[in-house]
Design an enzyme around this catalytic site. Structure first.
Site, PDB file in Angstrom:
ATOM      1  N   GLU A 172      37.388  33.384  73.658  1.00  0.00           N
ATOM      2  CA  GLU A 172      37.606  33.910  72.303  1.00  0.00           C
ATOM      3  C   GLU A 172      36.318  34.150  71.528  1.00  0.00           C
ATOM      4  OE1 GLU A 172      40.467  31.491  70.266  1.00  0.00           O
ATOM      5  OE2 GLU A 172      42.065  31.975  71.677  1.00  0.00           O
ATOM      6  N   GLU A 383      45.833  31.301  77.406  1.00  0.00           N
ATOM      7  CA  GLU A 383      46.315  30.317  76.427  1.00  0.00           C
ATOM      8  C   GLU A 383      47.582  30.829  75.770  1.00  0.00           C
ATOM      9  OE1 GLU A 383      43.719  28.932  73.293  1.00  0.00           O
ATOM     10  OE2 GLU A 383      42.047  28.709  74.696  1.00  0.00           O
TER      11      GLU A 383
HETATM   12  C1  GBH Z   1      42.796  28.926  70.354  1.00  0.00           C
HETATM   13  O1  GBH Z   1      42.353  29.567  69.229  1.00  0.00           O
HETATM   14  C2  GBH Z   1      41.669  28.121  70.862  1.00  0.00           C
HETATM   15  O2  GBH Z   1      41.101  28.705  72.027  1.00  0.00           O
HETATM   16  C3  GBH Z   1      42.012  26.681  71.102  1.00  0.00           C
HETATM   17  O3  GBH Z   1      40.844  25.950  71.236  1.00  0.00           O
HETATM   18  C4  GBH Z   1      42.887  26.197  69.974  1.00  0.00           C
HETATM   19  O4  GBH Z   1      43.107  24.814  70.013  1.00  0.00           O
HETATM   20  C5  GBH Z   1      44.182  26.927  70.059  1.00  0.00           C
HETATM   21  O5  GBH Z   1      43.989  28.291  70.060  1.00  0.00           O
HETATM   22  C6  GBH Z   1      45.166  26.566  68.959  1.00  0.00           C
HETATM   23  O6  GBH Z   1      44.678  26.934  67.708  1.00  0.00           O
HETATM   24  O7  GBH Z   1      44.062  35.532  62.021  1.00  0.00           O
HETATM   25  O8  GBH Z   1      45.310  34.449  60.294  1.00  0.00           O
HETATM   26  O9  GBH Z   1      46.472  35.861  61.819  1.00  0.00           O
HETATM   27  C7  GBH Z   1      43.267  30.372  68.584  1.00  0.00           C
HETATM   28  C8  GBH Z   1      42.618  30.982  67.388  1.00  0.00           C
HETATM   29  C9  GBH Z   1      44.647  31.442  66.320  1.00  0.00           C
HETATM   30  C10 GBH Z   1      42.659  32.696  65.823  1.00  0.00           C
HETATM   31  C11 GBH Z   1      45.463  32.464  65.656  1.00  0.00           C
HETATM   32  C12 GBH Z   1      43.475  33.711  65.151  1.00  0.00           C
HETATM   33  C13 GBH Z   1      45.525  34.027  64.009  1.00  0.00           C
HETATM   34  C14 GBH Z   1      45.634  33.586  62.612  1.00  0.00           C
HETATM   35  N1  GBH Z   1      43.433  32.004  66.817  1.00  0.00           N
HETATM   36  N2  GBH Z   1      44.684  33.072  64.656  1.00  0.00           N
HETATM   37  S1  GBH Z   1      45.351  34.961  61.614  1.00  0.00           S
END
Ligand code: GBH
Length: 481
Positions: A172, A383
């Site tokens: 990511e 994931e």
């Molecule tokens: C992953 O990140 C990570 O790789 C992991 O480490 C983490 O624990 C896991 O997910 C759970 O969070 O932009 O407001 O619409 C995910 C990160 C989550 C970033 C969803 C963008 C969307 C929220 N992403 N997020 S928004």
């Protein structure tokens, strides 16, 4: 009864890889043992006000010392593969120079333990934990960091290349660039859109240089991947203004990485959208596009929830409540560089404990888009999972029917993408155990196994037994099995 029930849905393809995923800083603990030095996440989590409850990864799930027990949990699930990340500052403490033998030995032991249990190791080189020394030299906004990353990749490949077949460069990079340097809700906590775009380019470059280094260091049959949290972007309405907002988020949320990595160039619309923030002709050197576009063997997709965006009415300032509602952090500026004029909302419908709307259709959509735009590139869901308010009962059980429903829905979304032609090779569930959920600390639980932090006891949730059954049968049971 499970034995006699006919499969409710067609099988996943033969050889489909069933896995679970974790990341070093979220589980290892042991942050100052065996020569490890601080990463940006140690510094960030020790800064008051950054993490809910003041939590840090100092102990986490003590996986560094309990890895044998954790591999037994994986074996209990019947996992075919385990995706973990390496802590850079554990194996190369200053981010430069020689390897730390003791740090590498931990990953050697872990990999040996996995192989003894018939579980394929899937190694991620970078899951957000830059050595603090490199941040002090400028971090990802500095070009030099890309070269340091490739050297580190070679060092890990030399140590583990004989035993690890599946390699991921970055996890990511959008989060590293835009949450780390754009909104600042992740380490190192800078809020500067120019720095975020520079970081994005140097992450791309670091990926390309690392692919080159890995190809040289690894056996020919090793597979090299990158994992992206691609945004399933939806305009809130069908208006032209909202569709234009969705195009901009697709550019700075997705194509900023998939463009150079898979198509050989930054998209023209991204360059013009952000021309006021960065001089792309200065940032991108002549040979960079060819380096970044080095072929990969697999594309990893991490998916949790769709991204809903709309244009703000003329003259209206984006309000902090809306930003925080969309998960961008209280009062923080938008992570999406140059998009402070856009509004993020949640799709209607049930949500997880993160506040993320449950909508598996975004996963099918992303997989089919990649299949259409990059035919012939194998895909992997690296994931997917959910946090819910899990409670350990006095009898020592955790009943999490919502997680089972979430997983069922998303695995069905993968199945649908496969049925429509997408070449999806596997699925890694986030996460094996509850762990340190970044800015949210330990309050958000994504695990198949519950962790009681004071005792570090692991307890299988109902979803763990459900997932083991899915893996055993290779198909989705009826809900409630
Ligand atoms: C992953 O990140 C990570 O790789 C992991 O480490 C983490 O624990 C896991 O997910 C759970 O969070 O932009 O407001 O619409 C995910 C990160 C989550 C970033 C969803 C963008 C969307 C929220 N992403 N997020 S928004």
């Amino acid at each position: 009864p499970a034995e006699t029930a006919p499969p409710a849905l067609p099988d996943f393809p033969a050889g489909f890889l069933w896995g679970a995923a974790t990341a070093a800083y979220q589980i290892e603990g042991a942050v100052d043992e065996d020569g490890r030095t601080p990463s940006i996440w140690d510094t960030f989590s020790r800064t008051p006000g950054r993490i809910a409850g003041g939590d840090t990864g100092d102990r986490a799930t003590e996986h560094y010392h309990r890895y044998r027990q954790d591999v037994r949990l994986m074996a209990e699930l019947g996992l075919g593969a385990y995706r973990f990340s390496v802590s850079w500052s554990r194996v190369q403490p200053t981010g430069r120079g020689p390897a730390a033998k003791q740090g590498l030995d931990f990953y050697r032991r872990l990999v040996d333990e996995l192989l003894e249990h018939g579980i394929q190791p899937a190694l991620t080189l970078y899951h957000w934990d830059l050595p603090q020394d490199l941040e002090d030299l400028g971090g990802w906004p500095a070009r030099d960091t890309a070269g340091r990353f490739a050297d580190y990749a070679a060092l890990v490949a030399d140590a583990l290349g004989d035993r690890v077949g599946l390699w991921t460069t970055l996890n990511e990079p959008w989060c590293s660039a835009f949450l780390g340097y754009g909104s600042g809700v992740h380490a190192p906590g800078r809020a500067d859109w120019t720095a975020a775009l520079r970081a994005a380019h140097h992450l791309n470059l670091g990926h390309g240089l690392a692919v080159e280094a890995l190809r040289t260091a690894l056996p020919h049959d090793a597979r090299i991947a990158v994992s992206h949290n691609l945004h399933a972007v939806r305009p809130r309405t069908d208006s032209a203004a909202d569709r234009e907002a969705a195009r901009r988020i697709d550019a700075v949320g997705n194509r900023v990485f998939t463009g150079p990595m898979l198509d050989g160039a930054y998209p023209a619309d991204l360059i013009s959208d952000t021309a006021h923030l960065v001089d792309w002709s200065e940032l991108v050197h002549d040979g960079d596009p060819a380096t970044i576009a080095r072929p990969i063997d697999l594309l990893g997709v991490n998916y949790y929830t769709p991204t809903v965006v709309s244009a703000l009415p003329e003259g209206q300032a984006p309000d902090a409540a809306a930003a925080s509602e969309a998960g961008h952090g209280d009062g923080a500026q938008s992570p999406f560089a140059g998009c402070g004029d856009l509004l993020f909302t949640r799709a209607p419908g049930p949500r997880t404990a993160m506040g993320w709307t449950i909508d598996p259709s975004g996963l099918t959509e992303l997989l089919l888009r990649l299949h259409r735009e990059h035919p012939g590139l194998p895909l992997m869901v690296t994931e997917n999972g959910a946090a819910f308010d899990d409670r350990l009962t006095p009898e020592g059980a955790v009943h999490d029917p919502q997680r089972i429903a979430y997983l069922h829905g998303h695995l069905d979304a993968v199945r649908q993408a496969i049925a429509a032609g997408a070449d999806v090779r596997g699925y890694f569930l986030w996460s094996l155990t509850d762990n340190f959920e970044w800015a949210h600390g330990y309050g958000k639980r994504f695990g198949l196994y519950h962790v009681d932090y004071p005792t570090q006891a692991r307890t299988a949730k109902d979803s763990a037994r459900w997932y083991a059954e899915v893996i055993r049968r290779g198909t989705l049971p009826d809900l409630g099995v």
